[in-house]
Design a protein around this motif. Sequence first.
Motif, short mmCIF file in Angstrom:
data_model
loop_
_atom_site.label_atom_id
_atom_site.label_comp_id
_atom_site.label_asym_id
_atom_site.label_seq_id
_atom_site.Cartn_x
_atom_site.Cartn_y
_atom_site.Cartn_z
N PRO A 1 32.76 82.74 70.58
CA PRO A 1 32.86 81.98 71.83
C PRO A 1 31.82 82.44 72.85
O PRO A 1 31.27 83.55 72.79
CB PRO A 1 34.29 82.23 72.30
CG PRO A 1 34.71 83.48 71.64
CD PRO A 1 33.99 83.54 70.33
N ASP A 2 31.57 81.56 73.83
CA ASP A 2 30.57 81.85 74.85
C ASP A 2 30.95 83.05 75.71
O ASP A 2 30.09 83.84 76.12
CB ASP A 2 30.36 80.62 75.75
CG ASP A 2 29.76 79.47 74.98
OD1 ASP A 2 29.15 79.73 73.92
OD2 ASP A 2 29.89 78.31 75.42
N VAL A 3 32.25 83.22 75.96
CA VAL A 3 32.69 84.34 76.80
C VAL A 3 32.34 85.67 76.10
O VAL A 3 31.85 86.61 76.74
CB VAL A 3 34.21 84.23 77.06
CG1 VAL A 3 34.69 85.43 77.86
CG2 VAL A 3 34.52 82.94 77.78
N LEU A 4 32.59 85.74 74.82
CA LEU A 4 32.30 86.96 74.08
C LEU A 4 30.80 87.23 74.04
O LEU A 4 30.35 88.38 74.18
CB LEU A 4 32.87 86.84 72.68
CG LEU A 4 32.87 88.11 71.82
CD1 LEU A 4 33.60 89.24 72.53
CD2 LEU A 4 33.51 87.83 70.47
N GLN B 1 33.96 97.55 70.65
CA GLN B 1 35.11 96.66 70.79
C GLN B 1 34.67 95.19 70.75
O GLN B 1 35.32 94.36 70.12
CB GLN B 1 35.83 96.97 72.11
CG GLN B 1 36.44 98.36 72.18
CD GLN B 1 37.07 98.65 73.51
OE1 GLN B 1 37.39 97.71 74.25
NE2 GLN B 1 37.25 99.92 73.85
N LEU B 2 33.56 94.87 71.44
CA LEU B 2 33.06 93.49 71.38
C LEU B 2 32.60 93.14 69.97
O LEU B 2 32.78 92.00 69.52
CB LEU B 2 31.90 93.33 72.37
CG LEU B 2 32.25 93.52 73.85
CD1 LEU B 2 30.98 93.48 74.69
CD2 LEU B 2 33.23 92.47 74.32
N GLY B 3 32.03 94.12 69.26
CA GLY B 3 31.64 93.87 67.88
C GLY B 3 32.84 93.63 66.99
O GLY B 3 32.77 92.80 66.06
N ALA B 4 33.96 94.33 67.25
CA ALA B 4 35.17 94.09 66.46
C ALA B 4 35.66 92.66 66.64
O ALA B 4 36.04 91.97 65.67
CB ALA B 4 36.25 95.08 66.88
N LYS B 5 35.69 92.20 67.86
CA LYS B 5 36.12 90.84 68.12
C LYS B 5 35.18 89.84 67.47
O LYS B 5 35.63 88.84 66.87
CB LYS B 5 36.18 90.61 69.64
CG LYS B 5 36.57 89.21 70.05
CD LYS B 5 37.96 88.85 69.62
CE LYS B 5 38.36 87.46 70.11
NZ LYS B 5 39.69 87.09 69.65
N SER B 6 33.89 90.10 67.54
CA SER B 6 32.92 89.18 66.93
C SER B 6 33.08 89.13 65.42
O SER B 6 33.06 88.05 64.81
CB SER B 6 31.49 89.62 67.29
OG SER B 6 31.31 89.67 68.69
N GLU B 7 33.25 90.31 64.81
CA GLU B 7 33.41 90.34 63.35
C GLU B 7 34.67 89.62 62.93
O GLU B 7 34.69 88.90 61.91
CB GLU B 7 33.42 91.79 62.88
CG GLU B 7 33.44 91.92 61.36
CD GLU B 7 33.45 93.36 60.91
OE1 GLU B 7 33.21 93.61 59.72
OE2 GLU B 7 33.72 94.23 61.77
N VAL C 1 41.67 92.30 70.02
CA VAL C 1 42.57 92.03 68.91
C VAL C 1 42.64 93.28 68.06
O VAL C 1 41.61 93.90 67.78
CB VAL C 1 42.08 90.83 68.07
CG1 VAL C 1 42.98 90.58 66.90
CG2 VAL C 1 41.97 89.60 68.95
N PRO C 2 43.83 93.71 67.66
CA PRO C 2 43.91 94.91 66.82
C PRO C 2 43.25 94.71 65.49
O PRO C 2 43.35 93.66 64.87
CB PRO C 2 45.43 95.12 66.66
CG PRO C 2 46.03 93.80 66.91
CD PRO C 2 45.17 93.12 67.90
N VAL C 3 42.53 95.74 65.06
CA VAL C 3 41.79 95.70 63.81
C VAL C 3 42.27 96.86 62.95
O VAL C 3 42.61 97.93 63.45
CB VAL C 3 40.27 95.78 64.08
CG1 VAL C 3 39.49 95.64 62.80
CG2 VAL C 3 39.84 94.74 65.08
N SER C 4 42.32 96.64 61.67
CA SER C 4 42.78 97.68 60.74
C SER C 4 41.81 98.84 60.74
O SER C 4 40.66 98.75 61.14
CB SER C 4 42.92 97.09 59.33
OG SER C 4 41.67 96.61 58.91
#
Length: 1800
Positions: free
Chosen positions: A711-714, A695-701, A657-660
């Motif tokens: 989610p479990d996938v992440l 990148q995974l940390g961005a999605k988690s945050e 997901v794009p993050v600022s």
Amino acid sequence: MSEILCQWLNQELRVSRTVTADPICSLCNSGGSPFLMYAPQEQGPKSFAKAFSNGYLIGEVLFKFELQSDFAEFSESRGSTAKLNNFSRLQPTLHLLGVQFDQNVAQSIITEKPGAATKLLYQLYIALQKKKKTGLTGLEIQTMQPQTNLRLQALKSEAFRERLKNLIPRQTDFNLMRVTCRFQEKCKQMKEDLARMHFEKFEKIQKLEEEQRHFNIEKQRLNRRRQNEIMAKIQAAIIQIPKPESNRTLKAIEAQKLIKKKKEAEDVANEIKKFEALIKKDLQAKESVSKTSLETTDQTTAELLNTYSDDDYIKKIQKRLEEDAFAREQREKRRRRLLMDQLIAHEAQEEAYREEQLIHRLMRQSQQERRIAVQLMHVRHEKEVLWQNRIFREKQFEERRLKDFQDALDREAALAKQAKIDFAEQTLREKEIHEKISVERAQERYEKHYGICSEILDQILDLCTKVADYRLLTNNLIPHKMMHDWKELFFSGNPIYEQTSLTHGQTESTDERAELKKRNLLDNNDYEEYKNMVGEWALPEDMVNSSPPSNNNILGHVLLRLIEKSVPSEDNSADTELPSFAVKGCILGKTLSGKTTVLKSLQNEFPIRVLSIDTLVHEAIQAFTNGEKDSKTSPTREYVKGDSIGETSKYQDTTMVPVSSVPGEATTPKEGVKMNESEQSRPSDSILSLSVRAQLGAKSELMLRRGKSIPDVLLVNILVNAIKEIPVDQSWVLDGFPITLNQAKLLEEALTGYKRKSLQLLKKKAQMPTLALGPTTSQEVSVLPSAFDFVILLDISDNSSLARINDITAKEISHEISHENVGRSGTSQDKSENRNLRDHIQHRIVGFLDNWPLLEEWFTEPKNILTKINAEIDEGLLCQKVKEFFATEAVNKKIKVEKKLEEKETEKKAAASLAESHTMTPPLSTEAEKDKELHLAKTSGKGKTQSVSPKGKAQGGKISVKKSPVGSPDVSPMPTAPQPVKPGSEEWVYVNEPIPEELPSFLVPYWELIEKSYINHIKTVLRHLRESQHNVLSYLYETRTSFQEFLRRPDHKQDFVSQWQADFNSVPEDLWEDEETKAELHQRVNDLRDRLWDICEARKEEAEQERLDIINESWLQDSIGITMNHFFSLMQAEVNRFQDTKRLLQDYYRAMESKIPLEDSKKFTRVPLVQLDGKEISENQLRIPLVPRISNSPENITIKPKSATLLKGRSDPPLEVLEANFEVDEKILLDTWQQASLAISHMVAAEVHQRLTEEEKEPPQLDSKEKSPQSGANKKAKKEKEPPKKKKTEKKGKGKSSPVAEVSPVTITPEEMAEMEKRNELKLRIKEEHLAALQTEEQATQFRLELIKSKAMSVLEDLVTKVIDVYRFMDKWLGKRYLNEMASIQKLTEVARYHIETATKIQNEIYLSQEDFYINGDIKVFPDPPAPTRPPPIEKEENGTLTIEQLDNLRDQFLDMAPKGIIGNKAFTDILLDLVTLNLGTNNFPSSWMHLTQPDLQEITSILTVNTEFVDWRKFLMVAAMPWPIPLEEELLETLQKFKALDEAQTGTITFEQYKQAGLWFSGDEDIKIPENPLEPLPFNRQEHLIEFFFRLFADCEKDPPQLDYTQMLLYFACHPDTLEGVYRALSVAVGTHIFRQIETPMLTAEKTSTCSVSPIEEFTEVEESSTKDERELKEEKDERDQKEEEIPENANTEKISMETLLKVFGGGNEVLDANRFASYLKSENIYAENLIKTFQDLGAKNLEPIEVNILLKHPYIQDLIANYVDYKFPDIKMILQRSEHAQGSDGERSPSRLTDEKK
């Protein structure tokens, strides 16, 4: 004893829970076992009883001795349900051991009654030791019990369970009671706290008031002191001038003294004069008296004169005066001396005063100066007061500061205490919430299990009902197939009965699905039995010797090859990655189970990497925050085999997901729309440039900022990314992950890729053929290794987890209290984490409990890698266990990896040797080479070493041919040495020539269609056969029942019998003896018999016609025809399968030979069916040919010499017709089977002939000399095996012979000749393989057709046998019923003839219906004559005994005279004399009493006299009512207890109804013989009337209803011939218990003996003998009593007796008050009352309170009273009556006395 039991339980049996004795016992006895001294703190004095209160440990003890086989059903819970379950299961076992155990013992143990569990365990210990000595097991002990005892024990166990269920309250009641008690305790505690607070407040107020009062008092005291000091100083400053004393001189004082002395002297002189005058008067009076007195008084007068003479008196006065004067002088001296001392002191004072005045004058101080000095001193005092006040104020301020500090400390302590209280309450609330959740989960499990059990019970009930129904249908002979089907339905959980729903819609569709599921299950089972030839389709006896057909390996190989061609399998190349020595695992457990602590300890010991998902997520978010860039270094480990979840590219495409650009701020959609493309591209470029972890940390945050969970996938992607960064050889362990099954599956897929491979395996299995298996088993995908090498579960209980979080919170609270202001900022984060953990601890526990069963199944299903470790132990011990386990796993992993490496090395060597052998073989054609290599790859993995060349095993010959073609004849004999290989065997090498690509796409669906149609056809036919079996049983049952109902149809025989009986009874009585009348009646009986016989004959003919109609029905023929058609359909299915398989093989092998498939113009072979109806149908209208059936009629049947196989016994034409029809059906069946079998043989022969024809038409490629002798031999063998074929035209062959002639001049090179030889050999192998496949399929089909034929024969034979048995039963029932009806008519005739001959009417109705005949005793055709009435019973006089009527008359007369029961002895004698002498009394006494004279009556009165004046007429009537059973003391006490039990109000009186209910010691139920003569009266029941008379005698009739004083009545009956025994019996009745007699002196015994042995008149010998007998019996009784006295217990006679009760026993005057007007002179007080009161006071009862009987009996007065009290002596009136009768010379000897007989 408890220590012995504890030692036995803990050391010998080693029960699961340590049992401890009570602390008192363990401290008192130092010799006990050592573990008793270290009991847990929670165990108190009731720990032993509490340990056994739920029965679990008792069951464990019995289980140790192999007596409690159902110990697994025991529960350790302390709930009511668990206790009820445990003790209900214990009761039969304890009863078997002989241990006393009932519901009372169980309740005592459950309620933890002291000593109950110990007693039971001691008994159990003894019983088990005995059982151990005998060596018997529990089963042997149970077997030794009688069967009746076992049944009774089962009933007792059930009753015990019900009673125990009533005794034990429900768990809900316990919980409610516990909650109520807790709230009551809390309320009580709050009230106590409130009262304590009020009291403390009150005390504080009082203390403050007291302190204030003391302060005020001290302040006033100080003020007064200061005031006094000031006043003293003021007074000291003032000059005091003393007042001058009065001027009293010594002379004046002496004058006053002298005057006083004179006055005193005058007074004394006056007194002396008065005294002397008085004395003179007395002397004068005495002198005058002495003159008139006697001379004897002279001496006395002289003495008086001497005594009172004047001289002596005066001397004494003078002496006294002198003494007074001397005393006055001494006093005067002392006074003068005192005055001189006072004068000297006064002078000294005056001198001092003068000196002081002189000093004051010298100082010249004025009054003004002194005032100024005083003022100055006052000012100085004020300064001191101010200074002291200031010091006091400072002290007050200091005290206030100290008080404020102390208040602050108290406030902090109170806050800390309140925090602890709040923490405790919070802990309790959490425990309650946890218990509530546990209860809800247990309830859910219970409801689930209850639903499962309910469904199982319903299915069992359905199965039992179904079995019962079919037992009724089949006469208890249920077919094995039906029972097997029902069991399959039951075990699979399907309903046995058809489900019908009351509602429509969705329920109907559900029921239809259930029925469809049942049908499919049964169809599949039937098909499997048919396919495998087991069960119902097992080989019959005639086919047992023939082996079943083997699998068609050639067909299976063809199908497998076609499937592989149509769907090419993916290349399962071996994994090139080398196995790693790293150990992979995870540690799971509940919250606070110690996972992190254990992993830290493990990390310190071993070089491992610990991965925590929380830490990894935090690091990923931190990496995104820090902008971690992607490094170019490649990862050291690659786990993902297929499409990994954690691949970066996939993640970027789907989940990124794009993050600022600013960390922590995400752009909204609206802002994103407004931004231009350059602004939108920059964040995406920056994110793509980040590392994967960032990148995974961005999605988690982003997910966390939105308030959602990751989610479990992440989570799995983050974890897999971290695992990739770990070196390959380094071990790693996950901390608390995975938590759910979804996470475990995702992690497994990411690390191993198992899902894709398992789907491939399932797809491949689904494509495998079922009707023909391949030559070898299909290659299965090996089970993939798990992602983990081990999984450890740290197992702790929920309570332990809650206790650990409570300990953490408690430590925080204590730390806050001790370090309130130190280090708050550093521990705030830990506090928030702990607080968050505490808030979510319940949800985490529930989540773990919900997910763990699925995880446990996941980690144990393919391979058990799960290990459970108890984490409720010490931390160091737990870490040590985990370390040992990890070290073991590392060693095991190393061994596995080394073994795998060795296997790979072996495979490499084998592959290298195989490659060298391949280099020696010639090259093949391109397509054939690919196929052969594929086949080699498949077969090499199976361990085969032979070559896979299409030419067979002659590769050496081929090479030699290529090198030197001339030498081919030399090597030709080489193949002849080995035996030819049979096609389809394991040694056979299948031909794998290339086939067209489009052929598999056609043949594979074609084969699937063949399988599907064949299976569905077979299932449908078997389903119809199954249903037809049910229909046959139902039809036969209905036929039997309908025929039986037909036989039981009503007849009208009873009407004729009733009419005949009415006519027979209407004959007049005077004609019964007439012979003509009897002959007429006999004729009527004959007519009735003939008519009844006619009816029976007609019913028999109707029944036979009904049976014949049933037999002639077409049902049997139709059923046989339908069944035959079903079996013909099975034959058709087998034929169709063979035809389709033949076509498939033909197309396959023709395509392999590069030939065009043939178009089969022939139609499929159709097996004919049986024509059920007689209609003629043209052949053009039929798709399936029909065979007409010719049914034989009874006229066409000819009995064969050999009896029918189905018919046994006598011949029956209708049944013979059935057998003849059955033979016709058998012939049809055999013909159809032969037709189908021949059709298959013809098809195989046609195929072989077609092959030969094609070979003949082909041009010869080589000369016969050049052909291989092996191929020639094979062809010759084939020709010999081929059956003779029909000759065909050779037109086509002639047309094709010309090209062969043209080739003859062409020269053939050796290479072409070798190629031709290969091609011919290939064609020969194809032909052999094709024909072998056809022959194998033909054999299998022929075998199945023969099996179907045998099964059809047996089914049809069984059906016809069942029907014939039913028809035979019908014939048997018919004949038996006819014979029974004829026998009943014969019995009726015999009965009628008997009544005719005896000339008696038939009063009872004669009943004749069908086959029953009897005389109905309940119905009479005319009434009975009235029976005579029996007169009432009358009592007769016998042996001088008064009747009840006479006793009542005497009672009425005495009651009118003396209602109180006491009458004067003279009046009593006069009444008796009047009744005896006057005519009025003739009816009041028996005849023997009428001879009594007045002396006799006076003697009777003297015997009954009480206190020598009165007679108790009730006692007289009681004695006169003899004989009646004299009660024993035990009977009296038992009767007293009965009366007291009915006297609920304890008034001492009962009514007549209560009296009758309780009864006396004897009953009125005598064995009365009823006289046979109805005119005689019944015998008189005297005892019953006596019981009623005694109530009327002793009851108070003035009350309504009459009341009976039962104690007073029983005192009357306490009378005894022995006076002393009578008194003790009366005392026992009064007290209510047995009173033991005191040891008597010999003198008292002798007196009693003489008293009791009063002999009558000596001249009557009979009376003497009777008295002697009485004396002997009394002596024997005394001896017995003396023996009993020796056995008196120590605590005997401890009952207390009151004064009122004692006066009731010893009545001495209070009863004599009477309503008679002449009784006013009688005494009204008890003569013993005064002495008894004195006795009570002597014994210490000052207030006459009750005292113990044994103390009272020791008093001498009581002993004397008992010895001399004769009111309880039983008077003997019978002796006087006997003497009177003897004197009058009456007839007959009288018995001496009834007293002794009654006492015996």
